[in-house]
Design a protein around this motif. Structure first.
Motif, mmCIF file in Angstrom:
data_model
loop_
_atom_site.group_PDB
_atom_site.id
_atom_site.type_symbol
_atom_site.label_atom_id
_atom_site.label_comp_id
_atom_site.label_asym_id
_atom_site.label_seq_id
_atom_site.Cartn_x
_atom_site.Cartn_y
_atom_site.Cartn_z
ATOM 1 N N ASP A 1 -16.158 5.559 -3.701
ATOM 2 C CA ASP A 1 -16.288 7.008 -3.524
ATOM 3 C C ASP A 1 -14.982 7.611 -3.003
ATOM 4 O OD1 ASP A 1 -18.918 6.807 -4.360
ATOM 5 O OD2 ASP A 1 -19.744 6.781 -2.326
ATOM 6 N N GLN A 2 -14.359 6.927 -2.041
ATOM 7 C CA GLN A 2 -13.073 7.397 -1.524
ATOM 8 C C GLN A 2 -12.016 7.397 -2.622
ATOM 9 O OE1 GLN A 2 -12.202 4.773 1.762
ATOM 10 N NE2 GLN A 2 -14.047 5.377 2.880
ATOM 11 N N SER A 3 -12.047 6.376 -3.451
ATOM 12 C CA SER A 3 -11.082 6.269 -4.546
ATOM 13 C C SER A 3 -11.245 7.420 -5.528
ATOM 14 C CB SER A 3 -11.261 4.930 -5.264
ATOM 15 O OG SER A 3 -10.421 4.843 -6.389
ATOM 16 N N LEU A 4 -12.489 7.720 -5.899
ATOM 17 C CA LEU A 4 -12.714 8.793 -6.868
ATOM 18 C C LEU A 4 -12.282 10.142 -6.302
ATOM 19 C CD1 LEU A 4 -13.794 9.024 -9.770
ATOM 20 C CD2 LEU A 4 -15.971 9.782 -8.789
ATOM 21 N N THR A 5 -12.515 10.356 -5.014
ATOM 22 C CA THR A 5 -12.051 11.591 -4.363
ATOM 23 C C THR A 5 -10.528 11.682 -4.428
ATOM 24 O OG1 THR A 5 -13.946 11.615 -2.859
ATOM 25 C CG2 THR A 5 -11.995 12.857 -2.183
ATOM 26 N N LEU B 1 -17.879 3.945 -11.752
ATOM 27 C CA LEU B 1 -17.770 3.164 -10.520
ATOM 28 C C LEU B 1 -18.828 2.072 -10.502
ATOM 29 C CD1 LEU B 1 -17.397 6.114 -7.954
ATOM 30 C CD2 LEU B 1 -15.591 4.944 -9.232
ATOM 31 N N SER C 1 -6.648 2.658 -7.363
ATOM 32 C CA SER C 1 -6.944 4.069 -7.642
ATOM 33 C C SER C 1 -5.897 4.664 -8.576
ATOM 34 C CB SER C 1 -6.982 4.870 -6.337
ATOM 35 O OG SER C 1 -8.010 4.424 -5.494
ATOM 36 N N GLN D 1 -19.506 0.554 -2.109
ATOM 37 C CA GLN D 1 -19.586 1.858 -2.753
ATOM 38 C C GLN D 1 -18.707 2.889 -2.041
ATOM 39 O OE1 GLN D 1 -21.259 2.475 -5.656
ATOM 40 N NE2 GLN D 1 -20.287 4.500 -5.625
ATOM 41 N N SER D 2 -18.592 2.763 -0.704
ATOM 42 C CA SER D 2 -17.782 3.736 0.040
ATOM 43 C C SER D 2 -16.321 3.680 -0.388
ATOM 44 C CB SER D 2 -17.900 3.480 1.548
ATOM 45 O OG SER D 2 -17.427 2.179 1.886
#
Length: 283
Positions: free
Chosen positions: A41-45, A74, A17, A37-38
């Motif tokens: 998504d956590q990384s982008l947040t 992603l 990240s 994918q989860s």
């Protein structure tokens, strides 16, 4: 060496990240890849939060936050990485995991692309030998938190050619980092020196010489370390520390690198440090 515009980052954990954040902030297109994918998504947040924090502190123009995010794509499909000219692997610190990734990237990325690893201890030479481009494999060891820490340890494998080294050195400077060249050896420089310190600190706690707090105070107040070795171990992750110590122990064959039994027990208990909520300290 092709012009580097698109970066593949494999692994969306803490280091991946941070690496994606850094490259996107610096104007590169980033393909961030992980198996779920989860995780992505956590990384982008996390990246969005950290970019916003930089903007709030005046370290990044606020109008650059969303454009930086927009440069990150992603993906859970490694085949989509074929457009990248440069890849950085930031997966778990285990040779079996990294070797599978390197074999895969070698077949997917274009012939001229550089394959870099963010490993903190594993042999660049061994990873390079798994590919058909060993001259274009190199270590690019960032430090946590990646957007903040200025050092990049650049590790030449036995086969790494000068053009690859020059490209990664120049890229590091473009990212605002200070590259330091080292040769391939277990733990390189950073962890070959740091991990025995952390390990010995753990032994002093295990043997009842001092509490974790006392050990850390000695290093903060007596040696002017910004944080003590056991606080740092919690920050790195005790599981990562044990993995690196095992690489040092196996690679150098010296018993002084054997992991402290207390560290092993804590990892077995799931007490991994900051990321699990408990290590030498509670979070």
């Amino acid at each position: 060496m092709p012009t580097i515009q698109t970066i593949a980052v494999i692994g969306a954990g803490t280091m991946g990240s941070g690496i994606a954040h850094l490259f996107a902030r610096s104007g590169f297109n980033v393909l961030l890849c992980d198996v779920q994918q989860s995780f992505l998504d956590q990384s982008l947040t996390r990246i969005r939060t950290n970019l916003g924090r930089e903007a709030a502190k005046g370290k990044l123009p606020s109008d650059q936050v969303e454009p930086s995010i927009a440069r990150i794509t992603l993906t859970t499909d490694r085949n989509t990485l074929a457009s990248a000219q440069f890849a950085v692997e930031a997966a778990s610190e285990r040779f079996d995991i990294k070797s599978e990734i390197f074999r895969s990237l070698d077949t997917i990325l274009p012939h001229g692309a550089i394959l870099a690893t963010n490993t903190s201890s594993i042999s660049i030479t061994k990873l390079a030998a798994l590919t058909n481009r060993p001259a274009q494999v190199i270590g690019m060891h960032f430090f946590n938190p990646v957007p903040v820490m200025t050092l990049v340890e650049i590790i030449r494998g036995l086969q790494t050619d000068q053009a690859t080294y020059d490209a990664v050195r120049d890229l590091s400077i473009e990212l605002g980092k200070t590259p330091v060249e080292v040769n391939d050896s277990p733990g390189f420089v950073s962890n070959r020196v740091l991990m025995p310190l952390i390990n010995e600190a753990a032994f002093t706690v295990m043997e009842g010489v001092a509490t974790a707090e006392a050990v850390d105070q000695v290093f903060q107040l007596g040696m002017a370390h910004p944080m003590g070795p056991l606080t740092l171990a919690d920050f790195i992750g005790l599981d990562v520390c044990v993995d690196i110590l095992r690489v040092l122990h196996e690679g150098l064959g010296d018993p002084k690198y054997r992991p402290c039994p207390l560290l092993i027990r804590m990892v077995d208990a799931g007490w991994l440090g900051r990321k699990s909520g408990r290590g030498f300290y509670s979070y």
